[in-house]
Every structure is written in C-alpha cells, then in structure tokens.
Scaffold this motif. Structure first.
Motif, short mmCIF file in Angstrom:
data_model
loop_
_atom_site.label_atom_id
_atom_site.label_comp_id
_atom_site.label_asym_id
_atom_site.label_seq_id
_atom_site.Cartn_x
_atom_site.Cartn_y
_atom_site.Cartn_z
N VAL A 77 0.76 -0.98 -0.14
CA VAL A 77 -0.03 -0.08 0.18
C VAL A 77 0.74 1.25 0.07
CG1 VAL A 77 -1.80 -1.06 1.36
CG2 VAL A 77 -0.01 0.24 2.44
N PRO A 78 0.26 2.41 -0.48
CA PRO A 78 1.05 3.41 -0.39
C PRO A 78 1.09 4.29 1.12
CG PRO A 78 -1.17 4.22 -1.32
CD PRO A 78 -1.10 2.62 -0.80
N VAL A 79 1.92 5.31 1.16
CA VAL A 79 2.22 5.92 2.50
C VAL A 79 1.22 7.07 2.63
CG1 VAL A 79 3.81 7.04 4.15
CG2 VAL A 79 4.64 5.49 2.66
N GLY A 80 0.56 7.09 3.52
CA GLY A 80 -0.43 8.45 3.79
C GLY A 80 -1.46 8.45 2.93
N ARG A 81 -1.83 7.51 2.19
CA ARG A 81 -3.10 7.49 1.07
C ARG A 81 -4.05 6.89 1.43
NH1 ARG A 81 0.70 10.75 0.13
NH2 ARG A 81 1.30 11.50 -1.97
N GLY A 82 -4.49 6.42 2.69
CA GLY A 82 -5.43 5.61 3.10
C GLY A 82 -5.96 5.46 4.64
N ALA A 83 -7.13 5.26 4.98
CA ALA A 83 -7.76 5.17 6.30
C ALA A 83 -7.84 3.56 6.69
CB ALA A 83 -8.84 5.85 6.43
N TYR A 84 -7.49 2.71 5.91
CA TYR A 84 -7.83 1.38 6.17
C TYR A 84 -6.43 0.62 7.03
CZ TYR A 84 -5.16 1.35 1.37
OH TYR A 84 -4.37 1.66 0.53
N ARG A 85 -6.54 -0.58 7.46
CA ARG A 85 -5.56 -0.68 8.39
C ARG A 85 -4.14 -0.88 7.91
NH1 ARG A 85 -4.65 -6.19 9.88
NH2 ARG A 85 -6.66 -6.78 8.79
N LYS A 86 -3.96 -1.68 6.88
CA LYS A 86 -2.57 -1.61 6.06
C LYS A 86 -1.96 -0.35 6.03
CE LYS A 86 -1.99 -6.28 5.58
NZ LYS A 86 -0.93 -6.84 6.28
N SER A 87 -2.80 0.76 5.51
CA SER A 87 -2.27 1.98 5.27
C SER A 87 -1.73 2.65 6.50
CB SER A 87 -3.00 2.78 4.57
OG SER A 87 -2.65 3.99 4.39
N ILE A 88 -2.54 2.27 7.67
CA ILE A 88 -2.20 3.04 8.86
C ILE A 88 -1.13 2.33 9.49
CG2 ILE A 88 -3.18 3.44 11.32
CD1 ILE A 88 -5.88 3.64 10.20
N GLU A 89 -0.89 0.83 9.36
CA GLU A 89 0.29 0.40 9.78
C GLU A 89 1.38 0.84 9.19
OE1 GLU A 89 -0.63 -3.74 9.26
OE2 GLU A 89 -1.98 -3.82 10.91
N LEU A 90 1.52 1.29 7.82
CA LEU A 90 2.64 1.25 7.05
C LEU A 90 2.91 2.85 7.47
CD1 LEU A 90 4.63 1.16 4.67
CD2 LEU A 90 2.71 2.08 3.16
N GLN A 91 1.93 3.68 7.77
CA GLN A 91 2.24 5.03 7.99
C GLN A 91 3.04 5.19 9.57
OE1 GLN A 91 1.52 8.35 6.41
NE2 GLN A 91 3.06 8.73 8.07
N SER A 92 2.65 4.15 10.45
CA SER A 92 3.18 3.97 11.48
C SER A 92 4.64 3.89 11.44
CB SER A 92 2.48 3.27 12.68
OG SER A 92 3.17 2.96 13.75
N SER A 93 4.89 3.00 10.52
CA SER A 93 6.25 2.33 10.31
C SER A 93 7.07 3.35 9.57
CB SER A 93 6.26 1.11 9.28
OG SER A 93 7.56 0.63 9.03
N ILE A 94 6.47 4.38 8.80
CA ILE A 94 7.15 5.42 8.29
C ILE A 94 7.84 6.24 9.42
CG2 ILE A 94 7.10 7.24 6.53
CD1 ILE A 94 7.64 4.19 5.45
N ASP A 95 6.66 6.65 10.12
CA ASP A 95 6.82 7.70 11.28
C ASP A 95 7.96 7.06 12.23
OD1 ASP A 95 4.78 9.11 10.08
OD2 ASP A 95 3.35 8.46 11.84
N GLN A 96 7.98 5.62 12.47
CA GLN A 96 9.14 5.42 13.27
C GLN A 96 10.39 5.53 12.47
OE1 GLN A 96 9.06 4.45 16.25
NE2 GLN A 96 11.25 3.36 16.43
#
Length: 391
Positions: free
Chosen positions: A35-54
C-alpha cells in the motif's frame, strides 16, 4: 575448480551487503502489503504510516535532531542536496564551497550560475584533501547566503572541520549545509548541538539502507527559508491548492518510496542497535590495515591523511603504470575484488592530490561486514599487481 568468492570494497558508492533485516522487511512489504504511504484510512495503510513515522524518529535519533519533523525523506543524497541548494538560493546570493565537493553540489551550483548568475567561491584543499577554515572566513561577503562543505571526502576519506566552518557561517549570518554522504553512519553526528543548519545524506551508504532513499535535515526555525523543490499531493490538506508549509509535508510531495523506507527503517534499527562507535572502530581497524599494506607499493601514491583516525573508510591509490579503470578490471577479473576507479564524481579534488593526470584514483572502501581477511586478500592482490607492473 570452484569460483573465487567476490570481495566487495565499494561501500563508499553503496553499502553491501545490507543487514538481513533489511531484506526481510522489504520482502514482507512487497508480499504482504504494497500500500502507499499516507493515502488511506484502512488498516494496512495506517500500519505503514506508523512504520514510516518510526523510520523518521530513528533517523532523527541517529543524527541528533531535536524532533523527527526536522527530517524529510528524499530519494538519494543528490536529491537532498538539491532540495536545499535550489530551495534556499536566490538571485544576488553568494555561496562558498570547496574543492572536495561532489558533483551533486558542484553541478547544481553551476546550473544556478548559468541560469541566473549565482556568485560562487570555491576554496582550495591541500594535498591531503583537507580544507582550511580560515579560507572560508576570508571568502565571506555581505551577500554570502550559504556555505556548503563535504563532511568526509569520497576520494581521500579526509574528515573536514565542519564545526569550525559552521561557526564561521553562523557568525557571518550565513546558512551552513553539510554533505554527510560519507559520514552519516560512519561518524557520530549531533546536528542539534553543532552549528549545522542543513544536513544531506543518502540512505544507502553508511545508513545501510536500500538505494532510492535519502534524508535531509532542516532546522525547524529555517523551514520557511527553504522553498519546496517539488509540489503535489501529500495526503494532507488536499482541499488546498497551495503547497503545505510545515515539515515534513512541504518537501515530500508524491508517493514515497515505501519499500525503500521500510528497508531504511530496518537499517536504522540495526545501525542504532550496533552503534556508530562500534562501526567506527571496525572501520578504523580496516582502514589502518589498508594504509599499512598499500603505502609502500612501488609505482603507486597514496593521497590523503596518513592516520586512519583522520579519515573515514576510504583509501585511494594513484597509479604511475595504468589508468585506474584498467587496474580495477584486473582486480575484478583475476582476484574477484570489486572496487571503484576514476574521478568518483568529485573532479576538483584530483588537482589537489595529484591524481588528475592519472585519470583519478583506485578506491578501496570497506564496510561494516568487511573482514580483516578480505583486506589481507586485497592488499596481497595489490602487492602482486604492483610487482608485475614494476617488472
């Protein structure tokens, strides 16, 4: 007869191998997410955003930034340097830089010089590739806007006096950009406690991440002085037609290199867990071994500092026998040793160290996974090569 194992000594170009965790993380992203970064409100997108924030938090910790938002992701070190140079400079400005710089700086400045008349001063380096801070002081003008200095040379490994030059910039009211392509992950860095306004580096060298990743540090109170290099979607404030002005969105338009940043996160975790100090100790040991083994080769010159503590893990040779590309091919084909040859995209330093007429240097650059035995093999190969040419 079994094929001779390859020895990779071109870590100044890109680190190899990477930590196993980098391969695992990138493979898991491709197979299980995508999935892309910061482009969705679904679970996989939120998990990816958290990983990029980390990943951003880890980068800030490694560089000593006061807050994660002072780190913007780019696609390589060149992209990071272009972000600051194009974003800061305007007609009427003067820039001071040096002979040790990479073409990522030199060509970018020349482009602005040709485009709208940017004024530049390039201070010299000595025969070891070291710059003198006083030369920067002497070059200061009333319109000096930016000073740019390479923290460590990719040709000689020479570590430059960035703190002294940074103090000169700050006292003169100029901004200071450090090119940390060869120092991030190799030397301890603390941008919050040093006179560094901007720092640029790739993610694929000393940070041990994948190609296609980079970082730029922008001190929080200077964000409004840097115009965005590109504009577009950020996944935030989409109802507005103007580019966001806050960090890091201001400089991160378009889709991120998600698999690259996932790999970079794993790499930064590894670097922080192992410790830059440990990497530095290992690097100095191998560099000292190279310097000792290569300094007496007949027909070769060894430019740069004589002590391993005065350089990062980069050791170059200048040949009196053949072009460096020829020698690199021989080492690869006959000894399985992979190294870089030529000007290394840093053309001006070669006039300083005496390698210009020789076509550049033969460069050895070990990494965290290089062994003492591999350096012994490389030194022995060079000794055999030198003796064959000397007759």
């Amino acid at each position: 007869m079994s094929e001779q194992p390859l020895i990779y000594l071109d870590n100044a170009a890109t680190s190899f191998p990477k930590p196993d965790s980098v391969y695992t993380a990138m493979d898991a992203y491709h197979r299980n997410s995508g999935v892309p970064v910061g482009r969705g409100a679904y679970r996989k997108s939120i998990e990816l955003q958290s990983s990029i924030d980390q990943c951003r938090k880890l980068a800030a910790k490694l560089l000593g930034a006061a807050r994660p938002e002072e780190i913007a992701f780019t696609f390589n070190g060149t992209d990071s340097l272009n972000t600051i140079i194009h974003g800061v400079l305007k007609p009427g400005d003067h820039v001071i830089t040096s002979d040790v710089e990479h073409n990522s700086v030199l060509r970018t400045l020349q482009t602005l010089k040709d485009r709208w008349g940017l004024e530049t001063t390039i201070v010299p380096a000595d025969q070891s590739g070291l710059v003198e801070p006083q030369a920067f002081q002497n070059a200061i003008r009333k319109n000096t806007r930016l000073i740019i200095l390479n923290h460590a040379s990719n040709v000689t490994g020479t570590i430059q006096p960035v703190n002294d030059v940074g103090d000169i910039a700050r006292n003169a009211g100029a901004l200071f950009l450090v090119d940390a392509a060869q120092s991030a992950g190799h030397l301890p860095l603390n941008v919050a406690e040093t006179p560094i306004d901007f720092l640029a580096c790739p993610g694929h060298k000393g940070l041990l991440g994948p190609l296609g990743t980079g970082l730029v540090y922008i001190r929080s109170d200077l964000v409004d002085q840097v115009q965005s290099l590109r504009q577009g979607g950020t996944g935030t404030r989409s109802e507005e037609e103007t580019q966001p002005v806050s960090m890091p969105e201001k400089f991160e338009s378009g889709n991120h290199n998600a698999p690259g940043l996932i790999g970079l996160r794993a790499a930064l975790e590894y670097v922080l867990e192992q410790g830059v100090a440990q990497f530095r100790q290992h690097e100095q040991q191998l560099t000292a071994q190279l310097l000792e083994g290569l300094q007496q080769l007949p027909g070769f010159l060894l430019p740069g500092p004589g002590a391993a503590e005065d350089r990062v893990g980069v050791v170059s040779l200048v040949s009196q026998f053949a072009e460096p590309q020829v020698l690199a091919s021989i080492l690869d084909e006959n000894f399985g040793i992979q190294i870089r040859a030529g000007l290394h995209c840093a053309p001006r330093i070669h006039a300083c160290i005496g390698s210009k007429e020789a076509g550049g240097t033969l460069r050895f650059s070990p990494g965290p996974f290089t062994t003492v035995q591999q350096i012994e093999t490389a030194v022995a190969a060079m000794q055999e090569l030198a003796q064959s040419f000397a007759g």
